[in-house]
Design a protein around this motif. Structure first.
Motif, PDB file in Angstrom:
ATOM      1  N   ALA A 195       0.824  -1.212   0.000  1.00 21.59           N
ATOM      2  CA  ALA A 195       0.000   0.000   0.000  1.00 21.59           C
ATOM      3  C   ALA A 195       0.857   1.260   0.000  1.00 21.59           C
TER       4      ALA A 195
ATOM      5  N   SER B 139       1.429   2.359  -3.895  1.00 23.64           N
ATOM      6  CA  SER B 139       0.351   3.133  -4.525  1.00 23.64           C
ATOM      7  C   SER B 139      -0.974   2.425  -4.272  1.00 23.64           C
ATOM      8  N   GLU B 140      -2.083   3.149  -4.522  1.00 24.85           N
ATOM      9  CA  GLU B 140      -3.394   2.510  -4.421  1.00 24.85           C
ATOM     10  C   GLU B 140      -3.567   1.482  -5.535  1.00 24.85           C
ATOM     11  N   GLU B 141      -2.927   1.723  -6.698  1.00 24.40           N
ATOM     12  CA  GLU B 141      -2.999   0.751  -7.778  1.00 24.40           C
ATOM     13  C   GLU B 141      -2.370  -0.573  -7.364  1.00 24.40           C
TER      14      GLU B 141
ATOM     15  N   THR C 232      -4.761  -2.321  -5.042  1.00 22.81           N
ATOM     16  CA  THR C 232      -5.872  -2.882  -5.820  1.00 22.81           C
ATOM     17  C   THR C 232      -5.427  -4.159  -6.533  1.00 22.81           C
TER      18      THR C 232
ATOM     19  N   LYS D  29     -12.883   1.919  -6.021  1.00 21.33           N
ATOM     20  CA  LYS D  29     -12.632   2.204  -4.613  1.00 21.33           C
ATOM     21  C   LYS D  29     -13.255   1.131  -3.728  1.00 21.33           C
TER      22      LYS D  29
ATOM     23  N   LEU E 198     -11.202  -2.035  -3.578  1.00 18.87           N
ATOM     24  CA  LEU E 198     -10.121  -1.897  -2.609  1.00 18.87           C
ATOM     25  C   LEU E 198     -10.646  -2.094  -1.193  1.00 18.87           C
TER      26      LEU E 198
ATOM     27  N   THR F 235      -4.905   2.057   3.170  1.00 20.14           N
ATOM     28  CA  THR F 235      -5.041   3.220   2.294  1.00 20.14           C
ATOM     29  C   THR F 235      -4.990   4.490   3.132  1.00 20.14           C
TER      30      THR F 235
ATOM     31  N   ASN G 213      -6.176   7.383   1.625  1.00 18.48           N
ATOM     32  CA  ASN G 213      -7.194   8.225   0.993  1.00 18.48           C
ATOM     33  C   ASN G 213      -8.377   8.392   1.951  1.00 18.48           C
TER      34      ASN G 213
ATOM     35  N   THR H 213     -11.704   6.806   0.832  1.00 13.32           N
ATOM     36  CA  THR H 213     -11.678   5.347   0.860  1.00 13.32           C
ATOM     37  C   THR H 213     -11.750   4.839   2.291  1.00 13.32           C
TER      38      THR H 213
END
Length: 443
Positions: free
Chosen positions: A41, A44-46, A49, A271, A274, A347, A349, A352
């Motif tokens: 994590a 990146s969030e990618e 995911t 989102k 995730l 995450t 974010n 999220t």
């Protein structure tokens, strides 16, 4: 016999003594995924995911390996309780061979289907590329996983739970040390990103298997793996697969559920995919104590069933149900007291995290009542009744929750899928109890 304590020791101390090492083992095992997710994590969030999309396939491999190993555990424990030493040795030996074959086959199959599988859930080339980088490496260790799980269940069948605990701790310690080194390129290691997480996990699993082999050689156990027992026996294979296939399906069904829910949630936003991935990693940790108790009582149920101790079997079930319900009450409390911190592990974010908090609040409403389904299913597996245990899991993971998630999401958006979880737990608890009474008590 060395296992006589299984039918002589008082029930509560016996269940706790068998379960506590397994609770610790389950905690360590679940931390494999959580530690990987924590460091990934940070990329990146990618990347997170991508890990979430690979998770159900990883879980499927583990499900097949663990499920068949549960079959080995049940047969070995029953044979020891019934005084059938040679059959116990045959079950362990042939089970090991078959599970190695399972691991090699699953490695090849999963590597072949992953590109198509990932394309069903994401069109983002970055996400798919990261997912393949992770999966193609972590799947290389499949046969190591399947072999280690056989030794785990054999050691458990003879009551040596602390060996499993120590082995998993050694593997996890290696994983947690190697993760940051191999992901970020620290201390002379090349920077491998998400691929480094896969290698760190695999090396940890190799170390766990090595520890089992050292214990098996240095401190002999009552069950022996012998070359003379490698020749397959039709009746024995039928017993192993009769329990193992049902147990594997029990464990694989969550992967099918996650894939189905990913499809439903992706229609709203990635989102929520995730969030679902983060929840399932947390769920593994939240349920680990209950699942550790179940692992601890499986050999107790099998041994006492084989020894004809019917009343002890009933008392073990009642004690286990009370313990698992108490554990899940604590899980519910944590989900309401520190949900933001839990989701924040995966995450940063804020939107999220908030979506994850909402999901955890709703889903946790069914935690306590889920103890009924978990206990009934695990007890049935310990008694060698794999098919009725599978019935419970089918209701819990497929028959009720997927239609409910689809319908409720059409009414209330993504949150409707979270309400499907607690709705399913309440319905399945009643069904599970009726199935257990029918197949165990004949009522």
């Amino acid at each position: 016999m060395e296992q006589e304590f299984m039918k002589e020791k008082k029930i509560l101390p016996l269940v706790l003594s068998m379960s506590l090492p397994m609770v610790i083992s389950m905690a360590v095992n679940s931390l494999y995924n959580i530690v990987d997710s924590y460091f990934v994590a940070r990329l990146s969030e990618e990347a997170m995911t991508a890990l979430s999309l690979v998770f159900p396939v990883q879980n499927m491999i583990n499900a097949v390996a663990i499920g068949f190993a549960i079959g080995i555990n049940a047969v070995v424990a029953f044979c020891l309780g019934a005084g059938e030493q040679e059959n116990a040795d045959r079950a362990a030996t042939q089970g090991l061979l078959l599970n190695i074959i399972h691991g090699a086959f699953l490695m090849l199959l999963c590597m072949a289907v992953m590109p198509s599988f990932l394309g069903m859930f994401s069109k983002d080339e970055t996400v798919v590329g990261m997912a393949l980088a992770y999966s193609n490496r972590v799947f290389l260790f499949s046969a190591v996983i399947t072999s280690g799980l056989v030794f785990e269940k054999v050691f458990q069948a003879v009551g040596q739970m602390k060996v499993s605990m120590f082995s998993m701790i050694c593997g996890f310690a290696a994983n947690i040390i190697l993760d940051p080194l191999m992901i970020f390129g620290i201390g002379g290691f090349p920077e491998m990103g998400i691929a480094g997480a896969a290698y760190a996990t695999g090396i940890g699993q190799v170390i766990s298997l090595a520890v089992y082999l050292v214990f098996y050689k240095a401190k002999p156990i009552p069950v022996k793996i012998k070359r003379i027992y490698l020749k397959p026996q039709k009746d024995l294979a039928a017993r192993l697969y009769g329990i193992g296939i049902s147990a594997s399906l029990n464990l694989a069904l969550p992967s099918l559920l996650i894939s189905a829910l990913n499809g439903i949630l992706a229609g709203f936003s990635e989102k929520y995919v995730l969030v679902l991935g983060a929840y399932y990693k947390l769920q593994t940790f939240i349920y680990l104590t209950a699942n550790g108790i179940i692992q601890g009582i499986r050999p107790l149920m099998g041994y006492n069933h084989g020894a004809g101790e019917t009343e002890r079997v009933r008392e073990i079930f009642r004690t286990t149900l009370a313990l698992t319900a108490g554990v899940m009450a604590v899980g519910t409390l944590l989900s309401w007291l520190i949900p933001g911190q839990l989701i924040g592990l995966f995450t940063s974010n804020p939107q999220t995290v908030q979506s994850g908090v909402t999901a955890l609040h709703i889903i946790s409403l069914g935690f306590v009542v889920s103890a009924v389904s978990v206990t009934c299913s695990g007890a049935l597996e310990g008694l060698g009744k794999g098919v009725p245990s599978l019935y419970i899991s089918l209701f819990r993971y497929i028959v009720i929750i997927i239609p409910a998630a689809f319908l409720l999401s059409r009414l209330w958006g993504a949150e409707g899928a979270w309400y499907a979880f607690c709705f399913t737990e309440f319905v399945t608890a009643g069904i599970a109890f009726m199935i257990y009474r029918k197949y165990v008590n004949g009522k």
